[in-house]
Motif scaffolding. Structure first.
Motif, PDB file in Angstrom:
ATOM      1  N   HIS A   1       0.840  -1.205   0.000  1.00 20.58           N
ATOM      2  CA  HIS A   1       0.000   0.000   0.000  1.00 20.58           C
ATOM      3  C   HIS A   1       0.873   1.252   0.000  1.00 20.58           C
ATOM      4  N   ALA A   2       2.058   1.135  -0.596  1.00 22.52           N
ATOM      5  CA  ALA A   2       2.996   2.260  -0.599  1.00 22.52           C
ATOM      6  C   ALA A   2       2.412   3.490  -1.277  1.00 22.52           C
ATOM      7  N   ALA A   3       1.725   3.307  -2.421  1.00 24.34           N
ATOM      8  CA  ALA A   3       1.157   4.447  -3.156  1.00 24.34           C
ATOM      9  C   ALA A   3       0.156   5.198  -2.304  1.00 24.34           C
ATOM     10  N   SER A   4      -0.719   4.422  -1.626  1.00 25.81           N
ATOM     11  CA  SER A   4      -1.717   5.062  -0.764  1.00 25.81           C
ATOM     12  C   SER A   4      -1.050   5.775   0.392  1.00 25.81           C
ATOM     13  N   ILE A   5       0.009   5.138   0.932  1.00 24.00           N
ATOM     14  CA  ILE A   5       0.705   5.759   2.064  1.00 24.00           C
ATOM     15  C   ILE A   5       1.368   7.071   1.632  1.00 24.00           C
ATOM     16  N   LEU A   6       2.025   7.048   0.472  1.00 23.29           N
ATOM     17  CA  LEU A   6       2.703   8.261  -0.010  1.00 23.29           C
ATOM     18  C   LEU A   6       1.705   9.376  -0.290  1.00 23.29           C
ATOM     19  N   THR A   7       0.622   9.027  -1.017  1.00 29.45           N
ATOM     20  CA  THR A   7      -0.386  10.043  -1.354  1.00 29.45           C
ATOM     21  C   THR A   7      -1.012  10.605  -0.085  1.00 29.45           C
TER      22      THR A   7
ATOM     23  N   GLY B   1       0.196  10.593   2.917  1.00 30.17           N
ATOM     24  CA  GLY B   1       1.162  11.344   3.721  1.00 30.17           C
ATOM     25  C   GLY B   1       1.331  12.746   3.202  1.00 30.17           C
ATOM     26  N   VAL B   2       1.399  12.901   1.866  1.00 26.29           N
ATOM     27  CA  VAL B   2       1.525  14.231   1.268  1.00 26.29           C
ATOM     28  C   VAL B   2       0.310  15.089   1.594  1.00 26.29           C
ATOM     29  N   GLU B   3      -0.869  14.494   1.502  1.00 28.30           N
ATOM     30  CA  GLU B   3      -2.103  15.244   1.811  1.00 28.30           C
ATOM     31  C   GLU B   3      -2.094  15.700   3.274  1.00 28.30           C
ATOM     32  N   CYS B   4      -1.615  14.805   4.164  1.00 27.84           N
ATOM     33  CA  CYS B   4      -1.575  15.179   5.580  1.00 27.84           C
ATOM     34  C   CYS B   4      -0.608  16.336   5.804  1.00 27.84           C
ATOM     35  N   ARG B   5       0.551  16.274   5.149  1.00 28.59           N
ATOM     36  CA  ARG B   5       1.517  17.364   5.307  1.00 28.59           C
ATOM     37  C   ARG B   5       0.945  18.680   4.771  1.00 28.59           C
ATOM     38  N   ASP B   6       0.199  18.586   3.687  1.00 21.27           N
ATOM     39  CA  ASP B   6      -0.401  19.790   3.105  1.00 21.27           C
ATOM     40  C   ASP B   6      -1.372  20.423   4.094  1.00 21.27           C
ATOM     41  N   MET B   7      -2.169  19.580   4.750  1.00 23.76           N
ATOM     42  CA  MET B   7      -3.140  20.132   5.706  1.00 23.76           C
ATOM     43  C   MET B   7      -2.475  20.595   6.994  1.00 23.76           C
TER      44      MET B   7
ATOM     45  N   LEU C   1       6.405  13.075   9.425  1.00 21.60           N
ATOM     46  CA  LEU C   1       5.851  12.670   8.124  1.00 21.60           C
ATOM     47  C   LEU C   1       6.845  12.920   7.001  1.00 21.60           C
ATOM     48  N   LYS C   2       7.574  13.995   7.099  1.00 18.37           N
ATOM     49  CA  LYS C   2       8.569  14.309   6.066  1.00 18.37           C
ATOM     50  C   LYS C   2       9.646  13.231   6.020  1.00 18.37           C
ATOM     51  N   ARG C   3      10.145  12.831   7.227  1.00 17.75           N
ATOM     52  CA  ARG C   3      11.177  11.784   7.279  1.00 17.75           C
ATOM     53  C   ARG C   3      10.617  10.455   6.782  1.00 17.75           C
ATOM     54  N   TYR C   4       9.390  10.152   7.174  1.00 15.28           N
ATOM     55  CA  TYR C   4       8.772   8.880   6.782  1.00 15.28           C
ATOM     56  C   TYR C   4       8.617   8.788   5.260  1.00 15.28           C
ATOM     57  N   LEU C   5       8.143   9.845   4.637  1.00 15.77           N
ATOM     58  CA  LEU C   5       7.903   9.839   3.188  1.00 15.77           C
ATOM     59  C   LEU C   5       9.196   9.778   2.389  1.00 15.77           C
ATOM     60  N   ASN C   6      10.306  10.140   3.022  1.00 17.22           N
ATOM     61  CA  ASN C   6      11.599  10.087   2.342  1.00 17.22           C
ATOM     62  C   ASN C   6      12.292   8.737   2.489  1.00 17.22           C
ATOM     63  N   ARG C   7      11.662   7.774   3.223  1.00 17.46           N
ATOM     64  CA  ARG C   7      12.279   6.451   3.423  1.00 17.46           C
ATOM     65  C   ARG C   7      12.391   5.707   2.107  1.00 17.46           C
TER      66      ARG C   7
END
Length: 551
Positions: free
Chosen positions: A219-225, A227-233, A283-289
């Motif tokens: 579910h990497a795609a869902s996690i990445l998408t 995560g980005v939405e969460c950071r945006d909010m 979230l930033k560190r997680y998305l860069n893994r």
């Protein structure tokens, strides 16, 4: 020793409170009055099996409480401490029996199992019933009694454990030799299977970790998408939460000039800003893994498939592969030990030598104990009108040792002079057996450590002058122990230091049993009743007074 016994709603006792002194106490009463009820009640407190019929008719439960002084019983104190039941120098055993058959036990106020009550009771009380004579006819009882007299129980236990270990190794060796070809084939197959499984290298924790990682990667795609939405909010968007909170902070600081009371609102917002900033950084560190890439997913998927395929082959679950490998390796070690190097045979030889060493030590101890016991019992037999009689213990060597040692133990007796001792079961009449049994019990009791001894009509079949000697023996025993004797013989009862009388009466249509301590006057009447039956004359009373005076 036993300090007190409380009985409520048990059989035909409604309520009874008894205090027990040290020394020799006798318990007498009419036949059927319920003399043995006290023993039955105490046995329940000591963990014996109970029945719903023991609850007095019309009552919901029976309750028995026995209090013991354990100040001179360090072994019991250590046992109580080990089970977190120690409470000073007292040991309070309590048993509740319900009409539906349920039962509860307590030691010093804490809930206890029946096994714990029995274990504690072994330190406290020895009960000898009128049937104990017959148990002496059994080989096992004779062996246990000799072991106890010689303080050999612990050593006998080691012998039994050592024998078991030796025989298990012997059985395994014989089986290995008989099935050598089959075991060689099994070993070859195990080597191949173990090699294959060892190369796969499963571990006990791996399967669950793989499942979790596979779910995350799939579910990497869902996690990445997401995560980005969460950071945006949180922080990146024009209307993000952090932007909103920063505006509120700025506005409140301006308003503080007009009303310092607004500081409380500002203080509450500051930690929230810090928490949101921490979440955004995480979230930033997680998305860069890097492990969210598809290549890692392929690796994990391949590993899962390999474990699945191997588990299906060996008919187990993937998470059980590591345990299966351990079992195979242990079995290989066992089979290899049965090979040409004779490792199993060496283990068997060592185990047999260990057993024989312990068993020989036990035999030596038994020989010493038997010599002492037979001399002392023979001496007591002379006092019990078995003049010239002799007690002996035969230790017959066995062809091969057993779990009980290297010899068969048998009690022998000669009833009079001039005859060779023969097995106790073949030569003793009922009366002789009672006297010999009592002699053995008195002698062995002097060696034991149990502070309280109870004899329940063990003087059955004894009368006349012998009964007086029996009373003297029990009285002598009471000089060092607390001895409680239920008896129907006036000669024995007169020797008691304390005298309790059991009586039965009818109250409101119910039969009730009571136990009362007797003073000198009432004791004379009780001895007279035992001597003369229902018609008590002045002559009988005088005889009773003389018996008490001589005692």
């Amino acid at each position: 020793m036993l300090r007190s016994l409380s009985i409520r709603d048990f059989v035909i006792v409604d309520q009874l409170e008894l205090d027990f002194p040290s020394g020799f106490t006798v318990l007498t009463g009419e036949t059927g009055a319920g003399k043995s009820i006290l023993i039955d009640a105490l046995s329940l407190a000591l963990g014996e099996r109970g029945e719903s019929g023991m609850v007095r008719q019309g009552c919901e439960r029976a309750e028995i409480t026995a209090e013991f002084d354990v100040s001179e019983l360090p072994n019991l104190q250590a046992w109580l401490s080990e089970h977190e039941l120690l409470d000073g120098n007292a040991c309070l055993l309590r048993r509740i029996l319900y009409t539906d058959g349920r039962s509860r036990g307590f030691i010093n106020g804490s809930s206890a199992t029946m096994q714990q009550l029995r274990e504690a009771g072994e330190f406290l009380v020895d009960i000898y019933s009128q049937h104990a004579h017959h148990s002496l006819l059994k080989s096992a009882s004779q062996r246990e009694l000799l072991n106890a007299y010689g303080s050999l129980q612990a050593l006998a236990g080691k012998v039994a454990a050592s024998y078991k270990q030796w025989r298990e190794l012997h059985t395994r060796r014989v089986e290995m030799e008989r099935n050598a070809a089959a075991y060689a084939e099994e070993l070859a197959e195990l080597r191949d299977q173990t090699r294959e499984l060892a190369q796969l290298g499963p571990s006990a924790e791996e399967w669950e970790a793989l499942q979790q990682e596979h779910s995350r990667l799939a579910h990497a795609a869902s996690i990445l998408t997401g995560g980005v939405e969460c950071r945006d909010m949180l922080a990146e968007g024009e209307t993000s939460a952090l932007r909103q909170l920063h505006f509120v902070q700025h506005k409140l600081r301006e308003l503080l000039d007009y009303d310092p009371a607004l500081q409380e609102a500002l203080d509450a917002i500051d930690p929230a800003v810090i928490q949101l900033e921490e979440s955004d950084r995480f979230l930033k560190r997680y998305l860069n893994r890097s492990d969210l890439d598809p290549e890692r997913l392929n690796e994990v998927d391949s590993r899962i498939q390999a474990l699945h395929a191997t588990a299906r082959k060996h008919r187990c679950r993937p998470e059980e592969l590591a345990e299966l490998l351990e079992r195979w390796q242990a079995r290989m070690t066992e089979l290899e030990g049965a090979g040409s190097d004779g490792a199993l045979a060496q283990q068997e030889t060592a185990a047999r030598q260990a057993y024989e060493s312990l068993a020989q030590e036990l035999s030596h101890g038994r020989a010493q104990a038997a010599a002492s016991l037979q001399d002392k019992v023979s001496a007591e037999m002379q006092r019990l009108s078995l003049a010239g009689g002799r007690f002996a213990i035969a230790l017959t060597a066995l062809g091969e040792g057993t779990a009980h040692g290297l010899e068969q133990i048998e009690f022998l007796v000669a009833g009079h002079a001039g005859v060779e001792p023969r097995p106790l079961s073949k030569v003793a009449s009922g009366g002789e057996l009672s006297r010999i049994s009592l002699a053995i019990r008195v002698v062995t009791a002097q060696q034991g450590e149990t502070p309280t001894m109870i004899f329940d009509e063990v003087d059955v079949g004894i009368g006349g002058g012998v009964a007086e000697v029996v009373g003297q023996l029990l009285s002598t025993l009471g000089e060092n122990r607390q001895v409680l004797v239920i008896t129907h013989l006036p000669q024995v009862a007169a020797q008691g230091r304390t005298h309790l009388r059991v009586s039965k009466s009818t109250h409101e249509g119910q039969t009730l049993s009571t136990i009362q301590p007797l003073d000198n006057t009432h004791r004379t009447e009780e001895i007279a009743r035992m001597l003369g039956g229902m018609q008590i004359t002045d002559t009988t009373r005088q005889h009773a007074r003389e018996m008490l005076g001589f005692a």
